[in-house]
Scaffold this motif. Structure first.
Motif, PDB file in Angstrom:
ATOM      1  N   LEU A 219      11.859   0.605  20.702  1.00  0.00           N
ATOM      2  CA  LEU A 219      10.633   1.334  20.377  1.00  0.00           C
ATOM      3  C   LEU A 219       9.606   0.398  19.766  1.00  0.00           C
ATOM      4  CD1 LEU A 219      10.828   1.466  17.093  1.00  0.00           C
ATOM      5  CD2 LEU A 219      12.070   3.583  17.472  1.00  0.00           C
ATOM      6  N   ARG A 220       8.409   0.902  19.604  1.00  0.00           N
ATOM      7  CA  ARG A 220       7.343   0.158  18.931  1.00  0.00           C
ATOM      8  C   ARG A 220       6.996   0.877  17.626  1.00  0.00           C
ATOM      9  NH1 ARG A 220       1.327  -1.564  21.301  1.00  0.00           N
ATOM     10  NH2 ARG A 220       0.998  -3.241  19.776  1.00  0.00           N
ATOM     11  N   ILE A 221       6.747   0.105  16.579  1.00  0.00           N
ATOM     12  CA  ILE A 221       6.387   0.673  15.285  1.00  0.00           C
ATOM     13  C   ILE A 221       4.877   0.509  15.061  1.00  0.00           C
ATOM     14  CG2 ILE A 221       6.659   0.519  12.780  1.00  0.00           C
ATOM     15  CD1 ILE A 221       9.137   1.556  14.013  1.00  0.00           C
ATOM     16  N   VAL A 222       4.207   1.621  14.788  1.00  0.00           N
ATOM     17  CA  VAL A 222       2.793   1.620  14.400  1.00  0.00           C
ATOM     18  C   VAL A 222       2.700   2.376  13.081  1.00  0.00           C
ATOM     19  CG1 VAL A 222       0.442   2.330  14.984  1.00  0.00           C
ATOM     20  CG2 VAL A 222       1.980   1.539  16.783  1.00  0.00           C
ATOM     21  N   VAL A 223       2.057   1.791  12.085  1.00  0.00           N
ATOM     22  CA  VAL A 223       1.934   2.446  10.782  1.00  0.00           C
ATOM     23  C   VAL A 223       0.469   2.559  10.395  1.00  0.00           C
ATOM     24  CG1 VAL A 223       4.171   1.532  10.067  1.00  0.00           C
ATOM     25  CG2 VAL A 223       2.079   0.314   9.416  1.00  0.00           C
ATOM     26  N   ALA A 224       0.175   3.478   9.489  1.00  0.00           N
ATOM     27  CA  ALA A 224      -1.204   3.671   9.024  1.00  0.00           C
ATOM     28  C   ALA A 224      -1.219   3.904   7.526  1.00  0.00           C
ATOM     29  CB  ALA A 224      -1.854   4.849   9.746  1.00  0.00           C
ATOM     30  N   SER A 225      -2.321   3.476   6.902  1.00  0.00           N
ATOM     31  CA  SER A 225      -2.480   3.646   5.460  1.00  0.00           C
ATOM     32  C   SER A 225      -3.944   3.886   5.143  1.00  0.00           C
ATOM     33  CB  SER A 225      -1.982   2.396   4.723  1.00  0.00           C
ATOM     34  OG  SER A 225      -2.284   2.464   3.339  1.00  0.00           O
ATOM     35  N   ASN A 226      -4.212   4.766   4.143  1.00  0.00           N
ATOM     36  CA  ASN A 226      -5.600   4.953   3.709  1.00  0.00           C
ATOM     37  C   ASN A 226      -5.913   4.096   2.485  1.00  0.00           C
ATOM     38  OD1 ASN A 226      -4.504   6.358   1.492  1.00  0.00           O
ATOM     39  ND2 ASN A 226      -4.753   8.340   2.506  1.00  0.00           N
ATOM     40  N   GLN A 227      -4.976   3.192   2.152  1.00  0.00           N
ATOM     41  CA  GLN A 227      -5.188   2.218   1.083  1.00  0.00           C
ATOM     42  C   GLN A 227      -4.910   0.822   1.638  1.00  0.00           C
ATOM     43  OE1 GLN A 227      -3.296   3.128  -2.728  1.00  0.00           O
ATOM     44  NE2 GLN A 227      -2.955   5.219  -2.039  1.00  0.00           N
ATOM     45  N   SER A 228      -5.410  -0.183   0.942  1.00  0.00           N
ATOM     46  CA  SER A 228      -5.123  -1.564   1.323  1.00  0.00           C
ATOM     47  C   SER A 228      -3.705  -1.921   0.907  1.00  0.00           C
ATOM     48  CB  SER A 228      -6.124  -2.518   0.659  1.00  0.00           C
ATOM     49  OG  SER A 228      -5.702  -3.860   0.817  1.00  0.00           O
ATOM     50  N   LEU A 229      -2.835  -2.153   1.890  1.00  0.00           N
ATOM     51  CA  LEU A 229      -1.451  -2.509   1.564  1.00  0.00           C
ATOM     52  C   LEU A 229      -1.389  -3.858   0.851  1.00  0.00           C
ATOM     53  CD1 LEU A 229       0.768  -1.391   4.586  1.00  0.00           C
ATOM     54  CD2 LEU A 229       0.209  -0.169   2.486  1.00  0.00           C
ATOM     55  N   LEU A 230      -2.323  -4.750   1.196  1.00  0.00           N
ATOM     56  CA  LEU A 230      -2.330  -6.057   0.541  1.00  0.00           C
ATOM     57  C   LEU A 230      -2.611  -5.913  -0.951  1.00  0.00           C
ATOM     58  CD1 LEU A 230      -2.078  -9.081   0.841  1.00  0.00           C
ATOM     59  CD2 LEU A 230      -4.523  -9.188   1.388  1.00  0.00           C
ATOM     60  N   GLU A 231      -3.537  -5.029  -1.299  1.00  0.00           N
ATOM     61  CA  GLU A 231      -3.808  -4.774  -2.721  1.00  0.00           C
ATOM     62  C   GLU A 231      -2.595  -4.149  -3.395  1.00  0.00           C
ATOM     63  OE1 GLU A 231      -7.368  -2.620  -3.503  1.00  0.00           O
ATOM     64  OE2 GLU A 231      -8.645  -3.958  -2.322  1.00  0.00           O
TER      65      GLU A 231
ATOM     66  N   VAL B 209       0.471  -4.712  -2.539  1.00  0.00           N
ATOM     67  CA  VAL B 209       1.421  -5.816  -2.706  1.00  0.00           C
ATOM     68  C   VAL B 209       1.085  -6.584  -3.977  1.00  0.00           C
ATOM     69  CG1 VAL B 209       2.162  -8.046  -1.766  1.00  0.00           C
ATOM     70  CG2 VAL B 209       1.984  -6.062  -0.264  1.00  0.00           C
ATOM     71  N   ASP B 210      -0.208  -6.861  -4.177  1.00  0.00           N
ATOM     72  CA  ASP B 210      -0.643  -7.604  -5.371  1.00  0.00           C
ATOM     73  C   ASP B 210      -0.312  -6.851  -6.656  1.00  0.00           C
ATOM     74  OD1 ASP B 210      -1.613  -9.606  -3.759  1.00  0.00           O
ATOM     75  OD2 ASP B 210      -3.674  -8.847  -3.742  1.00  0.00           O
ATOM     76  N   CYS B 211      -0.335  -5.511  -6.567  1.00  0.00           N
ATOM     77  CA  CYS B 211      -0.040  -4.689  -7.748  1.00  0.00           C
ATOM     78  C   CYS B 211       1.452  -4.418  -7.900  1.00  0.00           C
ATOM     79  CB  CYS B 211      -0.787  -3.360  -7.665  1.00  0.00           C
ATOM     80  SG  CYS B 211      -2.576  -3.515  -7.757  1.00  0.00           S
ATOM     81  N   GLY B 212       2.249  -4.901  -6.972  1.00  0.00           N
ATOM     82  CA  GLY B 212       3.686  -4.682  -7.045  1.00  0.00           C
ATOM     83  C   GLY B 212       4.120  -3.309  -6.583  1.00  0.00           C
ATOM     84  N   GLU B 213       3.231  -2.588  -5.870  1.00  0.00           N
ATOM     85  CA  GLU B 213       3.546  -1.231  -5.421  1.00  0.00           C
ATOM     86  C   GLU B 213       4.108  -1.203  -3.999  1.00  0.00           C
ATOM     87  OE1 GLU B 213       0.072   1.161  -5.864  1.00  0.00           O
ATOM     88  OE2 GLU B 213      -0.098   0.838  -8.012  1.00  0.00           O
ATOM     89  N   PHE B 214       4.022  -2.320  -3.291  1.00  0.00           N
ATOM     90  CA  PHE B 214       4.524  -2.367  -1.912  1.00  0.00           C
ATOM     91  C   PHE B 214       5.194  -3.718  -1.696  1.00  0.00           C
ATOM     92  CE2 PHE B 214       4.444  -2.250   2.718  1.00  0.00           C
ATOM     93  CZ  PHE B 214       4.637  -0.901   2.984  1.00  0.00           C
ATOM     94  N   ARG B 215       6.322  -3.695  -0.992  1.00  0.00           N
ATOM     95  CA  ARG B 215       7.098  -4.916  -0.778  1.00  0.00           C
ATOM     96  C   ARG B 215       6.319  -5.905   0.093  1.00  0.00           C
ATOM     97  NH1 ARG B 215      12.878  -4.751  -1.639  1.00  0.00           N
ATOM     98  NH2 ARG B 215      12.921  -6.580  -0.264  1.00  0.00           N
ATOM     99  N   GLN B 216       6.275  -7.147  -0.354  1.00  0.00           N
ATOM    100  CA  GLN B 216       5.556  -8.170   0.394  1.00  0.00           C
ATOM    101  C   GLN B 216       6.227  -8.466   1.733  1.00  0.00           C
ATOM    102  OE1 GLN B 216       5.510 -12.328  -1.056  1.00  0.00           O
ATOM    103  NE2 GLN B 216       3.277 -12.218  -0.937  1.00  0.00           N
TER     104      GLN B 216
ATOM    105  N   MET C 108      -3.671   4.040  -8.684  1.00  0.00           N
ATOM    106  CA  MET C 108      -4.615   3.273  -9.492  1.00  0.00           C
ATOM    107  C   MET C 108      -5.684   2.652  -8.615  1.00  0.00           C
ATOM    108  SD  MET C 108      -3.786   0.002 -11.932  1.00  0.00           S
ATOM    109  CE  MET C 108      -5.109  -0.992 -12.623  1.00  0.00           C
ATOM    110  N   ILE C 109      -5.280   2.139  -7.463  1.00  0.00           N
ATOM    111  CA  ILE C 109      -6.238   1.503  -6.551  1.00  0.00           C
ATOM    112  C   ILE C 109      -7.270   2.508  -6.062  1.00  0.00           C
ATOM    113  CG2 ILE C 109      -6.462   0.352  -4.313  1.00  0.00           C
ATOM    114  CD1 ILE C 109      -3.622  -0.739  -4.749  1.00  0.00           C
ATOM    115  N   GLU C 110      -6.797   3.705  -5.723  1.00  0.00           N
ATOM    116  CA  GLU C 110      -7.681   4.752  -5.201  1.00  0.00           C
ATOM    117  C   GLU C 110      -8.705   5.173  -6.258  1.00  0.00           C
ATOM    118  OE1 GLU C 110      -6.691   8.376  -2.097  1.00  0.00           O
ATOM    119  OE2 GLU C 110      -5.412   8.040  -3.824  1.00  0.00           O
TER     120      GLU C 110
END
Length: 466
Positions: free
Chosen positions: A277-289, A291-298, A410-412
């Motif tokens: 299969l193919r994986i497509v994901v979506a986010s209404n926040q910046s995942l990179l931000e 990651v910087d805040c420690g809220e998402f795995r790098q 917090m980012i939002e």
């Protein structure tokens, strides 16, 4: 003013014309300004399509010979004709040589909108175009737009659909992330396979593995029969994980492990299974931000961010608002079988004056509401329907109520408060400088062009402060 050949305005007028106020308007825009006479234009006509030509001839001195020359010349740049002609009948025969026209005097906002529209269409023309057939395909998928920012997004969608890598789609709420995900799927080689959408925020953390991988009968007390997981349902197709930013730490670990080799084990099953299969994901926040805040795995971010598509908010797509509004109007004409309903004449100004925090979804809801409440056959989208007046009043003070219930990350919340601060700061600065952009930009410590972009972002007209 400058003679730069970068994207800008070329103002064509005859010598000794009294157009100081008009020039003042043009000089206040973010585009470089070059002033030429008709003779200079004929002798050194640029083939650089990065300019918009503005032709200014008063009605009492129209220079018919030059207009005739323009009609017979193949132009590379769009042309806006500015005249103070008061008779439409006199002007009708001259419309076929220009891309747009406007009567002078006019408001700074109206002039800016006309020039920006031509500038955006010109920028599109100078880039590698998407084939007409692709545009039609996107339109069928409800992805409509002609602005530079949105066409850039469509190019990325078109390119991403050819490959089988993971895709990360980022955009604010209401911008159409699932529509983009569907386009990536249905324009690609997996189009005959299933498209399985999943809202990660709707799956309880303790049920994530069960929903994603499924279970065997007897795996737990209520497992009275086998259940296919979402990855198995998406076999040979696309699994779309929406709101990926809501995934818990545990869920992130589970997804990371699966993405390494596309191997999984349903609950209660002894053996691992593989899936195509193919994986497509979506986010209404910046995942990179995040990651910087420690809220998402790098490491998971790097797995997902192979191909990235960013969808611009509607406030950055002024050239698309009318197109989308007409599309939604036609949609509800069919749904409610009321083909005679039309928009009020000043609809465009009302639509462009609003910031659209809810993006395309909010625009559609607004058109829908206006359609239902329309008196007779005219759809009015005034300040009551758009709530624009109330919004502008609220922006005079930073609204800290967003912090009361902490409804968002917090980012939002930080993004909301920063946007409010920018709006208030810009208005106060323009009040102080009486609308002088050069002085305001100097005080803010920004380049004039960058300062102008901030004004456009927040839909602030400097003429309100002059």
């Amino acid at each position: 003013m400058t003679n730069s050949d970068s994207q800008g305005i070329q103002f064509i007028t005859q010598k000794n014309e009294n157009c100081d106020e008009l020039l003042s308007y043009l000089d206040g825009m973010q585009y470089p300004l070059n002033i030429v006479t008709p003779d200079m234009w004929q002798n050194h006509q640029t083939c650089d399509s990065s300019h918009v030509d503005l032709l200014y001839f008063p009605s009492n001195n129209p220079n018919s010979a030059f207009i005739k020359k323009i009609k017979s010349t193949k132009r590379e740049s769009p042309l806006l004709y500015i005249t103070n002609c008061s008779s439409l009948n006199t002007f009708d025969n001259e419309l076929n040589f220009c891309d747009d026209f406007i009567y002078w005097p006019c408001s700074y906002k109206e002039l800016t909108q006309r020039i920006t529209r031509l500038m955006e269409s010109d920028a599109i023309a100078s880039k590698p175009a998407i084939d007409t057939i692709d545009i039609k395909q996107f339109a069928k998928m409800q992805l409509l737009g002609q602005s530079t920012a949105f066409l850039k997004t469509l190019r990325l969608v078109h390119q991403s659909s050819k490959y089988d890598s993971a895709v990360l789609i980022e955009g604010e709420t209401g911008t159409g992330k699932e529509l983009v995900a569907r386009a990536v799927h249905y324009l690609g080689p997996r189009s005959t396979g299933p498209f399985i959408p999943v809202n990660c925020g709707a799956i309880p953390d303790n049920l994530f593995e069960n929903e994603i991988f499924g279970h065997k009968r007897g795996a737990y007390t209520d497992a009275i029969h086998d259940q296919k997981g979402l990855v198995e349902q998406a076999e040979h197709g696309t699994l779309f994980l929406d709101e990926i930013e809501t995934l818990s730490k545990k869920g992130q670990v589970v997804l990371l492990r699966f993405m390494q080799d596309k191997m999984y084990k349903p609950l209660g099953c002894k053996n691992y299974k593989s899936v195509d299969l193919r994986i497509v994901v979506a986010s209404n926040q910046s995942l990179l931000e995040m990651v910087d805040c420690g809220e998402f795995r790098q490491d998971l971010y790097f797995r997902l961010n192979v191909l990235q598509i960013k969808i611009p908010p509607l406030r950055e797509r002024d050239a698309d608002i009318r197109l989308l509004a007409e599309y939604f109007l036609d949609k509800y004409k069919i749904i409610y079988q009321q083909p005679d309903k039309t928009f009020q004449k000043n609809i465009l100004n009302n639509l462009l004056s609003y910031n659209w925090p809810g993006n395309v979804r909010e625009l559609e809801n607004c058109i829908h509401r206006g359609f239902i409440t329309a008196i007779k056959n005219e759809v009015e989208l005034d300040s009551v329907l758009l709530h624009s007046n109330n919004q502008n009043k609220k922006l005079n003070l930073i609204d800290y109520r967003a912090l009361d219930n902490l409804d968002g990350s917090m980012i939002e919340l930080k993004s909301q408060l920063v946007s409010q601060f920018e709006n208030i700061y810009l208005k106060k600065l323009l009040e102080k400088t009486k609308g002088n952009i050069t002085k305001a930009a100097k005080i803010a410590g920004k380049e004039r062009r960058a300062f102008g972009k901030l004004l456009i972002k927040h839909a602030i007209d400097r003429n309100q402060f002059t």
